[in-house]
Structure formats: structure tokens, C-alpha cells
Design a protein around this motif. Structure first.
Motif, short mmCIF file in Angstrom:
data_model
loop_
_atom_site.label_atom_id
_atom_site.label_comp_id
_atom_site.label_asym_id
_atom_site.label_seq_id
_atom_site.Cartn_x
_atom_site.Cartn_y
_atom_site.Cartn_z
N PHE A 1 3.69 5.26 -6.15
CA PHE A 1 3.46 5.12 -7.60
C PHE A 1 2.39 6.10 -8.09
N ARG A 2 1.25 6.07 -7.39
CA ARG A 2 0.12 6.90 -7.82
C ARG A 2 -0.68 7.34 -6.60
N PRO A 3 -0.35 8.49 -6.03
CA PRO A 3 -1.09 8.94 -4.84
C PRO A 3 -2.57 9.19 -5.11
N ASP A 4 -2.92 9.51 -6.35
CA ASP A 4 -4.31 9.83 -6.68
C ASP A 4 -5.18 8.60 -6.83
N ALA A 5 -4.61 7.41 -6.71
CA ALA A 5 -5.39 6.19 -6.90
C ALA A 5 -6.12 5.74 -5.65
N PHE A 6 -5.91 6.44 -4.53
CA PHE A 6 -6.43 5.96 -3.25
C PHE A 6 -7.45 6.93 -2.67
N THR A 7 -8.45 6.36 -2.04
CA THR A 7 -9.48 7.14 -1.36
C THR A 7 -9.40 7.00 0.15
N MET A 8 -8.46 6.18 0.64
CA MET A 8 -8.30 5.95 2.09
C MET A 8 -6.82 6.04 2.42
N GLY A 9 -6.52 6.49 3.63
CA GLY A 9 -5.13 6.61 4.07
C GLY A 9 -4.45 5.26 4.19
N ARG A 10 -3.13 5.30 4.25
CA ARG A 10 -2.36 4.06 4.30
C ARG A 10 -2.60 3.27 5.59
N ARG B 224 0.84 -1.21 0.00
CA ARG B 224 0.00 0.00 0.00
C ARG B 224 0.87 1.25 0.00
N VAL B 225 1.95 1.28 0.77
CA VAL B 225 2.86 2.43 0.77
C VAL B 225 3.50 2.60 -0.60
N GLN C 26 -7.29 -0.87 -5.23
CA GLN C 26 -6.62 0.40 -5.53
C GLN C 26 -5.11 0.22 -5.62
N VAL C 27 -4.54 -0.64 -4.77
CA VAL C 27 -3.11 -0.93 -4.86
C VAL C 27 -2.80 -1.60 -6.19
N TRP C 28 -3.67 -2.50 -6.61
CA TRP C 28 -3.49 -3.19 -7.89
C TRP C 28 -3.47 -2.18 -9.04
#
Length: 291
Positions: free
Chosen positions: A163-172, A157-158, A195-197
Motif C-alpha cells: 500500500f505504502r512502502p514509504d510508511a515503514f522504517t523497518m523491514g518486513r 505488514r506485507v 506504521q501498518v495502521w
């Protein structure tokens, strides 16, 4: 000493009277009876100190520091993936052994129901020992595998956030916390994993979206959730079983639950290895695929 009447001219040779309303010599303001320096908090009319970035700053110094740079760096999840492959394989073997123990109990209860004289006390004792031993091994395998899996899951996840910070809707932090939320752990980890995928997938050579099938992730998650639910049902049935018929039925559900866990372990290995390979490829080759 002599006094003059009010309004009379002063005696000859006397000094001129002090005019309290007049300005003091050098006084900048007519109504100020004495000279005074500016207030301590007033701006210094002198030019700023050499090197001062702000005119009102009375001492030299660098500007206010900005936020510290991010300490996040890409870290390969390969070692954790290898450890997980071993642990998941062991967990699959343990669940396979547990399925055999439950199958033995099911067969024994079936014979006991058909003919109570066929089931010996030694056979019943052996069944109880095998079932308890298999349950203990399952608990140890679950604790070890789950611990390493959550560490690996947080690692990828980190990396995905880099790689792509904009791909996530929840914090690490949700990569860890989502597993401990009742009911939420049935869908939140899958959302994060998806989202990691996506973040770990390379784009096309021209920057276009290049989807990579998430079938390993979806298959693993569906089977794992099903196995977890069936295992809950088995635990309740086995806890309440007080007759040979109830033990037989609980043992049948236990066999099904264990076989689902074996399948989930195999699919988890495929998912872990595939996602790890995606991240390793993107870290080495960059965000754009060569072909």
C-alpha cells in the motif's frame, strides 16, 4: 663460394643483400620484422555483429537482465483474522477459568490462615490440581494464538508495504523478529503495528491525509504489556511461595493477571478486526476514500 671484403661491392650477378632494418613487404610498421594479426584481445575493427547492442560485443544477445519484478501481491488477511478471533476468544475463556482457580486458592489460603482446621487435605489437593490444569491450558492457548497472530501480523505488514512502502522504517522481517527480542518486544511490535495502521488507511477523495483513530491498537497494546508484566510478577511470587500467606498474595496477583489477559484478548479481537477491515477496504476501493 667467394667472400668479399667488408665494404666492397657485391660480385656481379649476386642477389641484393637483405636489409634487416627495412620493412618486410606489406609490413605496416617499419620496425616490425614480420606481419602479424592483431592481438587476440584487441577490438575487432569490423562493424559489430548484426543485432549486437554494444560495438565491442562479438555475439548477438539481449542486454543484461534487470532485477526481477517484485513477487509481492496483496493477500487478504480475513481468514487469519477469523481464526484469530476464535483463538483469542478461547484464550480469554481459558484465562477466565484460570482466574477462578486462583480465586479459589486465594479463598482457601485465607481460610487456612484464619483457622488451619477449616482447610481439608482434599480441598488443598483440588486447588493444586485446578491451578496446574489452568496453567497447562494457558500455555496451549498461548502457543496456538501467538503462532497464528504472528502469521497474521506478518501478512498485514506485507500488505502495508504494498500500500505504502514509504510508511515503514523497518523491514518486513521485523514483523516476526521483533516479538523475540527481550525488552524490545515491549515496544517494537507496537511501532510496526502503528506504521501498518497508517499504511492501511485510505486518503481523502482529494488525496489529503484522513486519519483513522488508532485507539483499538493503543488500548490493546497498553493492556497487553501490563498483563504480561503482571504475569511475570505472579510467576515469580508463586514460584517462591512457601507459606499460606505467600500463596494467598500470589493467588491475588494471579487473579489480577488473568483478568488483564481476558481484557487484552477482547481488545486484541477489536484491533485485529479493525485493521483487517481497513486493509480489505483499501484493497477493494483503492487508496482514496469515496467520501
Amino acid at each position: 663460394m667467394s667472400f668479399s671484403a667488408p665494404g666492397s661491392p657485391p660480385p656481379p650477378g649476386s642477389p641484393p643483400p637483405y636489409d634487416a632494418a627495412g620493412p618486410f613487404p606489406g609490413q605496416p610498421h617499419p620496425q616490425q620484422p614480420y606481419p602479424a594479426p592483431p592481438y587476440a584481445g584487441s577490438p575487432d575493427p569490423a562493424p559489430p555483429y548484426p543485432g549486437s547492442p554494444y560495438p565491442g560485443q562479438p555475439y548477438p544477445g539481449p542486454p543484461y537482465p534487470g532485477p526481477p519484478p517484485s513477487a509481492d501481491v496483496l493477500r487478504s488477511p480475513q481468514a487469519l483474522a477469523t481464526a484469530l478471533t476464535v483463538l483469542l476468544s478461547l484464550a480469554g475463556a481459558v484465562n477466565l477459568f484460570s482466574a477462578g482457580a486462583h480465586l479459589f486458592a486465594w479463598s482457601l489460603m485465607k481460610d487456612l490462615i484464619a483457622d488451619p482446621d477449616q482447610a481439608t487435605r482434599d480441598a488443598l489437593s483440588t486447588s493444586d490440581v485446578l491451578t496446574a490444569f489452568a496453567g497447562g491450558l494457558q500455555l496451549l492457548a498461548l502457543l496456538g494464538t501467538a503462532t497464528v497472530f504472528v502469521i497474521w501480523f506478518h501478512r498485514v505488514r506485507v500488505n502495508g508495504g504494498i500500500f505504502r512502502p514509504d510508511a515503514f522504517t523497518m523491514g518486513r522481517g521485523w514483523a516476526i523478529g521483533a516479538w523475540f527480542i527481550p525488552l524490545g518486544n515491549l515496544f517494537l511490535p507496537f511501532r510496526i503495528a502503528r506504521q501498518v495502521w497508517t499504511a492501511s488507511t485510505q486518503l481523502g477523495p482529494d488525496g489529503s491525509w484522513r486519519p483513522v483513530s488508532a485507539a483499538p491498537l493503543t488500548a490493546w497494546w497498553v493492556v497487553w504489556v501490563l498483563a504480561a508484566c503482571v504475569d511475570r510478577v505472579f510467576a515469580q511470587m508463586y514460584k517462591r511461595a512457601e507459606t499460606p500467606e505467600a500463596v494467598r498474595d500470589a493467588s491475588a496477583v494471579g487473579v489480577f493477571s488473568d483478568l488483564l489477559m481476558v481484557a487484552a484478548a477482547v481488545l486484541a479481537v477489536l484491533f485485529v478486526r479493525k485493521l483487517t477491515a481497513l486493509q480489505n477496504t483499501k484493497a477493494v476501493q483503492g487508496p482514496y476514500a469515496a467520501v
